[in-house]
Design a protein around this motif. Structure first.
Motif, PDB file in Angstrom:
ATOM      1  N   PRO A 202       0.929  -1.317  -0.095  1.00 46.80           N
ATOM      2  CA  PRO A 202      -0.050  -0.040   0.013  1.00 46.80           C
ATOM      3  C   PRO A 202       0.836   1.152  -0.089  1.00 46.80           C
ATOM      4  O   PRO A 202       1.976   1.306   0.521  1.00 46.80           O
ATOM      5  CB  PRO A 202      -0.865  -0.252   1.344  1.00 46.80           C
ATOM      6  CG  PRO A 202       0.268  -1.095   2.215  1.00 46.80           C
ATOM      7  CD  PRO A 202       0.708  -1.990   1.284  1.00 46.80           C
TER       8      PRO A 202
ATOM      9  N   SER B 298      -3.940   1.525   0.190  1.00 43.97           N
ATOM     10  CA  SER B 298      -3.693   2.577   1.088  1.00 43.97           C
ATOM     11  C   SER B 298      -5.020   2.953   1.678  1.00 43.97           C
ATOM     12  O   SER B 298      -6.171   3.143   0.911  1.00 43.97           O
ATOM     13  CB  SER B 298      -2.724   3.589   0.670  1.00 43.97           C
ATOM     14  OG  SER B 298      -2.866   4.650   1.722  1.00 43.97           O
TER      15      SER B 298
ATOM     16  N   TYR C  58      -5.044   2.493   8.312  1.00 40.14           N
ATOM     17  CA  TYR C  58      -4.774   3.567   9.151  1.00 40.14           C
ATOM     18  C   TYR C  58      -5.898   3.965  10.134  1.00 40.14           C
ATOM     19  O   TYR C  58      -6.931   4.349   9.339  1.00 40.14           O
ATOM     20  CB  TYR C  58      -3.887   4.780   8.644  1.00 40.14           C
ATOM     21  CG  TYR C  58      -2.759   4.655   8.107  1.00 40.14           C
ATOM     22  CD1 TYR C  58      -1.543   3.998   8.694  1.00 40.14           C
ATOM     23  CD2 TYR C  58      -2.420   5.147   6.802  1.00 40.14           C
ATOM     24  CE1 TYR C  58      -0.219   4.090   8.363  1.00 40.14           C
ATOM     25  CE2 TYR C  58      -1.233   5.330   6.432  1.00 40.14           C
ATOM     26  CZ  TYR C  58      -0.079   4.554   6.881  1.00 40.14           C
ATOM     27  OH  TYR C  58       1.147   4.650   6.228  1.00 40.14           O
TER      28      TYR C  58
ATOM     29  N   THR D 188      -1.749  -1.110   9.685  1.00 40.64           N
ATOM     30  CA  THR D 188      -0.465  -0.481   9.876  1.00 40.64           C
ATOM     31  C   THR D 188      -0.041  -0.139  10.959  1.00 40.64           C
ATOM     32  O   THR D 188      -1.111   1.069  11.492  1.00 40.64           O
ATOM     33  CB  THR D 188      -0.238   0.347   8.683  1.00 40.64           C
ATOM     34  OG1 THR D 188      -0.335  -0.204   7.439  1.00 40.64           O
ATOM     35  CG2 THR D 188       1.252   1.129   8.654  1.00 40.64           C
TER      36      THR D 188
ATOM     37  N   ASP E 116       8.457  -6.761   3.637  1.00 40.61           N
ATOM     38  CA  ASP E 116       8.568  -5.600   2.660  1.00 40.61           C
ATOM     39  C   ASP E 116       9.764  -5.004   3.220  1.00 40.61           C
ATOM     40  O   ASP E 116      10.484  -5.242   4.019  1.00 40.61           O
ATOM     41  CB  ASP E 116       7.506  -4.755   2.113  1.00 40.61           C
ATOM     42  CG  ASP E 116       7.146  -3.743   3.201  1.00 40.61           C
ATOM     43  OD1 ASP E 116       7.664  -3.417   4.083  1.00 40.61           O
ATOM     44  OD2 ASP E 116       5.994  -3.300   3.142  1.00 40.61           O
TER      45      ASP E 116
ATOM     46  N   GLY F 224      12.856  -2.425   1.205  1.00 39.96           N
ATOM     47  CA  GLY F 224      14.068  -2.572   0.377  1.00 39.96           C
ATOM     48  C   GLY F 224      14.358  -3.709  -0.512  1.00 39.96           C
ATOM     49  O   GLY F 224      15.176  -3.972  -1.148  1.00 39.96           O
TER      50      GLY F 224
ATOM     51  N   ARG G 202      14.208  -5.290  -4.258  1.00 38.51           N
ATOM     52  CA  ARG G 202      14.432  -4.674  -5.309  1.00 38.51           C
ATOM     53  C   ARG G 202      14.685  -5.741  -6.567  1.00 38.51           C
ATOM     54  O   ARG G 202      14.901  -5.312  -7.771  1.00 38.51           O
ATOM     55  CB  ARG G 202      15.592  -3.746  -5.271  1.00 38.51           C
ATOM     56  CG  ARG G 202      15.395  -2.402  -4.578  1.00 38.51           C
ATOM     57  CD  ARG G 202      14.439  -1.562  -4.697  1.00 38.51           C
ATOM     58  NE  ARG G 202      14.574  -0.479  -4.018  1.00 38.51           N
ATOM     59  CZ  ARG G 202      13.261  -0.600  -3.045  1.00 38.51           C
ATOM     60  NH1 ARG G 202      12.539  -1.523  -2.853  1.00 38.51           N
ATOM     61  NH2 ARG G 202      13.252   0.642  -2.049  1.00 38.51           N
TER      62      ARG G 202
ATOM     63  N   GLY H 273       7.496  -1.634  -2.509  1.00 40.14           N
ATOM     64  CA  GLY H 273       6.741  -0.259  -2.577  1.00 40.14           C
ATOM     65  C   GLY H 273       7.112   0.519  -3.701  1.00 40.14           C
ATOM     66  O   GLY H 273       6.625   0.672  -5.036  1.00 40.14           O
TER      67      GLY H 273
HETATM   68  C1  LIG Z   1       5.148   6.886  -1.436  1.00 39.47           C
HETATM   69  C2  LIG Z   1       4.986   6.167  -0.334  1.00 39.47           C
HETATM   70  C3  LIG Z   1       3.624   5.983   0.382  1.00 39.47           C
HETATM   71  C4  LIG Z   1       3.300   5.170   1.380  1.00 39.47           C
HETATM   72  N1  LIG Z   1       2.264   5.148   1.811  1.00 39.47           N
HETATM   73  C5  LIG Z   1       1.965   4.086   2.785  1.00 39.47           C
HETATM   74  C6  LIG Z   1       0.393   3.858   3.288  1.00 39.47           C
HETATM   75  O1  LIG Z   1      -0.412   4.772   3.070  1.00 39.47           O
HETATM   76  N2  LIG Z   1       0.254   2.917   3.916  1.00 39.47           N
HETATM   77  C7  LIG Z   1       1.128   2.019   4.287  1.00 39.47           C
HETATM   78  O2  LIG Z   1       0.900   1.060   5.341  1.00 39.47           O
HETATM   79  N3  LIG Z   1       2.388   1.975   3.878  1.00 39.47           N
HETATM   80  C8  LIG Z   1       2.604   2.958   3.034  1.00 39.47           C
HETATM   81  N4  LIG Z   1       3.888   3.186   2.676  1.00 39.47           N
HETATM   82  C9  LIG Z   1       5.050   1.955   2.992  1.00 39.47           C
HETATM   83  C10 LIG Z   1       4.945   0.741   1.984  1.00 39.47           C
HETATM   84  O3  LIG Z   1       3.523   0.124   2.221  1.00 39.47           O
HETATM   85  C11 LIG Z   1       5.895  -0.248   2.111  1.00 39.47           C
HETATM   86  O4  LIG Z   1       5.950  -0.732   3.527  1.00 39.47           O
HETATM   87  C12 LIG Z   1       7.295   0.246   1.787  1.00 39.47           C
HETATM   88  O5  LIG Z   1       7.267   1.190   0.658  1.00 39.47           O
HETATM   89  C13 LIG Z   1       8.066  -0.848   1.339  1.00 39.47           C
HETATM   90  O6  LIG Z   1       9.596  -0.443   1.014  1.00 39.47           O
HETATM   91  P1  LIG Z   1      10.189  -0.266  -0.227  1.00 39.47           P
HETATM   92  O7  LIG Z   1       9.468   1.160  -0.652  1.00 39.47           O
HETATM   93  O8  LIG Z   1      11.420   0.232  -0.020  1.00 39.47           O
HETATM   94  O9  LIG Z   1       9.807  -1.341  -1.293  1.00 39.47           O
HETATM   95  C14 LIG Z   1       4.424   4.085   1.532  1.00 39.47           C
HETATM   96  C15 LIG Z   1       5.336   4.106   0.807  1.00 39.47           C
HETATM   97  C16 LIG Z   1       5.820   4.912  -0.166  1.00 39.47           C
HETATM   98  C17 LIG Z   1       7.236   4.872  -0.832  1.00 39.47           C
END
Ligand SMILES: Cc1cc2nc3c(=O)[nH]c(=O)nc-3n(C[C@H](O)[C@H](O)[C@H](O)COP(=O)(O)O)c2cc1C
Length: 436
Positions: free
Chosen positions: A137, A166, A189, A215, A352, A354, A356, A375
Motif C-alpha cells: 500500500p 492504502s 490507518y 499498519t 517488505d 528494500g 529490489r 513499494g
Molecule cells: C510513497 C509511499 C507511500 C506510502 N504510503 C503508505 C500507506 O499509505 N500505508 C502503508 O501502510 N504504507 C505506506 N507506505 C509503505 C509501503 O507500504 C511499504 O511498506 C514500503 O514502501 C516498502 O518498502 P520499499 O518502498 O523499499 O519497497 C508507503 C511507501 C511509499 C514509498
C-alpha cells in the motif's frame, strides 16, 4: 542501425563510470541527499542514479532492472513528489540498511535438479498468488501518475498480482476495486476513534475486500526531514507559495488527504499524532468487529510477532515502512529469521522494505516469508510509464525470481527453504540458515 547489445554494453560502461563518480566524496558533500541515494544504488550494484537524459529508457521494454524506472521517475516527477516517493528519514541510514541487509546472507544452490518447469504459485489467507511478489500500500498515487491506483490495479490484474490499497488512495477505493476485478487487501490507518474505524472497515467490506492490513508503525508523525526535502532547491515549503503546486493542490498543503478523510466523515485533525496511538486492545476490537482476515503490518520484533499471534491475527507483515518512519532501524531481512522462529508456522509471514531483486525475494522466502512486497519499485514504474511501467516492473521481478529459482535448483516455492540460504560468517546469528 545501432546493435542493441553494443548499446547496452556502452550504457553499462557509462554506468560503471558514473558509479565511480557517485562514490566520490566530492559529490557526496556537494549533494548530500542525492549522494546517499547514489551510495545505496552503488551498494545494490545497479543504476547509480546519476543518469543523464541520454541514459533514460524511452519505453518499459528497454528496462534492464527496476532501477531504470527510478531514473525516469526522477526526471518526470516534480521535486516535491519525487521526494515524497523516494526519501527515508533523518540521515536515511534505514534506507541503506534495507539494501545492505541482503549482503548478510548468501545463497546455497543445489545442482542437477530438474527445473525445466517452475511453479511460483501459492495461496495466502484465501488469496491465490501467481507470484509471491505483491504490491504494497502507498498513499496518494495520483502524485505519480494521473491514473494513480487505477493504473496500478489494471497492471495487477494483468499480472494476477496481489494489490494492497492504502487508506489514503488518490483514486476512490471502489473505483480501484472495480479496476482490479478481484478483491483488494485494504490497508488501514486508524485513529483511536471507534465510530471512524467502524466506518473504514464497513466501507472496505462493502467494496469486496476480504483482508484488512492494519499498519501499526506510525504512532505519531515521523521525522520532518522529508518535508524539507520535498521543498527541494528553490521549492517553497508551503505549497500555497508555489504556483506549480497550487495548480493541483489549491491553497492547502495536503488537500487530497484531507478530502479523503472528509469522505470518511472524519475531521482530518483527528489523525493527529496522539490519536494514531492504538494498542493491542484496539487490535482485538478490530479483529472482533470485522469479517475480514486481519494482518498487522509494521512488526520488527519477535516479541510483537508473538503477541500478534496471541491476539488472533491471521498473518504478520514484517516491515519498517521502507525506512520512512524510523531511521537507523534494523532491516527487515535481518529480523526475519528470529520472527520466523517465534511465529513457528502458526500464521503466514509477509515482508517488505528494500526488496529490489528476485534474489532479495528468494532470500526472504527461504528464511520463512510467504510473500514479499515492493513499494517504491512499482511506484517508479507508475511514475515513468503508468500502467505499462507497473506491468514491466512486475514482469522483471518475476523473471528475476524465476531465474534465481532455476539457478538454485528449486522448482517450486516449497523447495525454497532455510537450507538454501546461509548467514555469512560475519553475521552473529547462529542458526539463521541451515545445512542440508
Ligand atoms: C510513497 C509511499 C507511500 C506510502 N504510503 C503508505 C500507506 O499509505 N500505508 C502503508 O501502510 N504504507 C505506506 N507506505 C509503505 C509501503 O507500504 C511499504 O511498506 C514500503 O514502501 C516498502 O518498502 P520499499 O518502498 O523499499 O519497497 C508507503 C511507501 C511509499 C514509498
Amino acid at each position: 542501425m545501432v546493435d542493441p547489445d553494443s548499446k547496452r554494453v556502452a550504457l553499462q560502461s557509462r554506468r560503471a563510470l558514473l558509479r565511480f563518480l557517485a562514490a566520490s566524496p566530492l559529490l557526496a558533500t556537494a549533494q548530500p541527499v542525492r549522494a546517499l541515494e547514489d551510495l545505496i544504488a552503488v551498494a545494490a550494484d545497479c543504476s547509480p542514479g546519476l543518469a543523464d537524459a541520454a541514459d533514460l529508457i524511452a519505453s518499459p521494454v528497454d528496462a534492464i532492472n527496476v532501477f531504470d524506472f527510478r531514473e525516469v521517475a526522477r526526471a518526470k516527477l516534480p521535486p516535491g513528489h519525487w521526494a515524497y516517493l523516494t526519501t527515508g528519514v533523518d540521515h536515511e541510514m534505514g534506507l541503506l540498511a534495507n539494501r545492505a541487509g541482503f549482503s548478510r546472507f548468501g545463497l546455497r544452490p543445489r545442482r542437477l535438479v530438474d527445473v525445466t518447469s517452475l511453479d511460483t504459485t501459492s495461496e495466502i489467507l484465501g488469496t491465490k498468488l501467481s507470484s509471491p511478489v505483491f504490491l504494497c500500500p502507498a498513499g496518494m498515487q495520483t502524485a505519480f501518475h494521473p491514473e494513480g491506483e487505477a493504473a496500478v490495479a489494471r497492471a495487477a490484474r494483468a499480472a494476477d498480482c496481489l494489490q494492497m490499497l492504502s487508506t489514503f488512495p488518490g483514486v476512490p477505493l471502489e473505483e480501484v476495486a472495480a479496476a482490479r476485478g478481484a478483491p483488494l487487501w485494504f490497508q488501514l490507518y486508524t485513529p483511536r476513534l471507534w465510530m471512524l474505524t467502524r466506518r473504514q472497515l464497513a466501507r472496505a467490506e462493502a467494496a469486496g475486500c476480504r483482508v484488512v492490513v492494519l499498519t501499526v508503525d506510525i504512532p505519531g508523525y515521523g521525522s520532518q526531514d522529508r518535508l524539507r526535502r520535498m521543498r527541494g532547491p528553490g521549492f517553497p515549503f508551503r505549497t500555497r507559495d508555489n504556483p506549480q503546486c497550487v495548480a493541483c493542490h489549491g491553497e492547502s498543503r495536503m488537500p487530497q488527504l484531507y478530502r479523503g478523510l472528509r469522505a470518511l466523515g472524519a475531521d482530518p485533525f483527528e489523525f493527529s499524532s496522539d490519536l494514531m496511538t492504538i494498542d493491542w486492545s484496539y487490535v482485538d476490537r478490530i479483529r472482533d468487529a470485522t469479517s475480514m482476515k486481519l494482518v498487522i503490518k509494521g512488526l520488527l520484533t519477535e516479541e510483537d510477532a508473538n503477541l500478534a499471534v496471541e491476539h488472533g491475527v491471521d498473518a504478520v507483515m514484517v516491515s519498517n515502512h521502507g525506512a520512512r518512519q524510523l531511521d537507523n532501524v534494523l532491516s527487515t531481512i535481518e529480523v526475519l529469521p528470529a520472527i520466523a522462529r517465534a511465529v513457528d508456522g502458526r500464521v503466514p509471514i509477509l515482508i517488505d522494505s528494500g526488496f529490489r531483486r528476485g534474489t532479495d525475494a528468494f532470500v526472504a522466502l527461504a528464511l520463512g516469508a510467504a510473500a514479499v512486497g515492493v513499494g517504491r519499485p512499482y511506484l517508479w514504474g507508475l511514475s515513468a510509464f503508468g500502467q505499462e511501467g507497473v506491468e514491466a516492473v512486475l514482469a522483471i521481478l518475476r523473471l528475476e525470481l524465476e531465474t534465481t529459482m532455476r539457478q538454485m535448483g528449486t522448482p517450486d516455492l516449497a523447495a525454497v527453504d532455510a537450507r538454501r540460504v546461509r548467514a555469512r560468517a560475519t553475521y552473529e546469528a547462529a542458526g539463521d540458515g541451515a545445512a542440508d
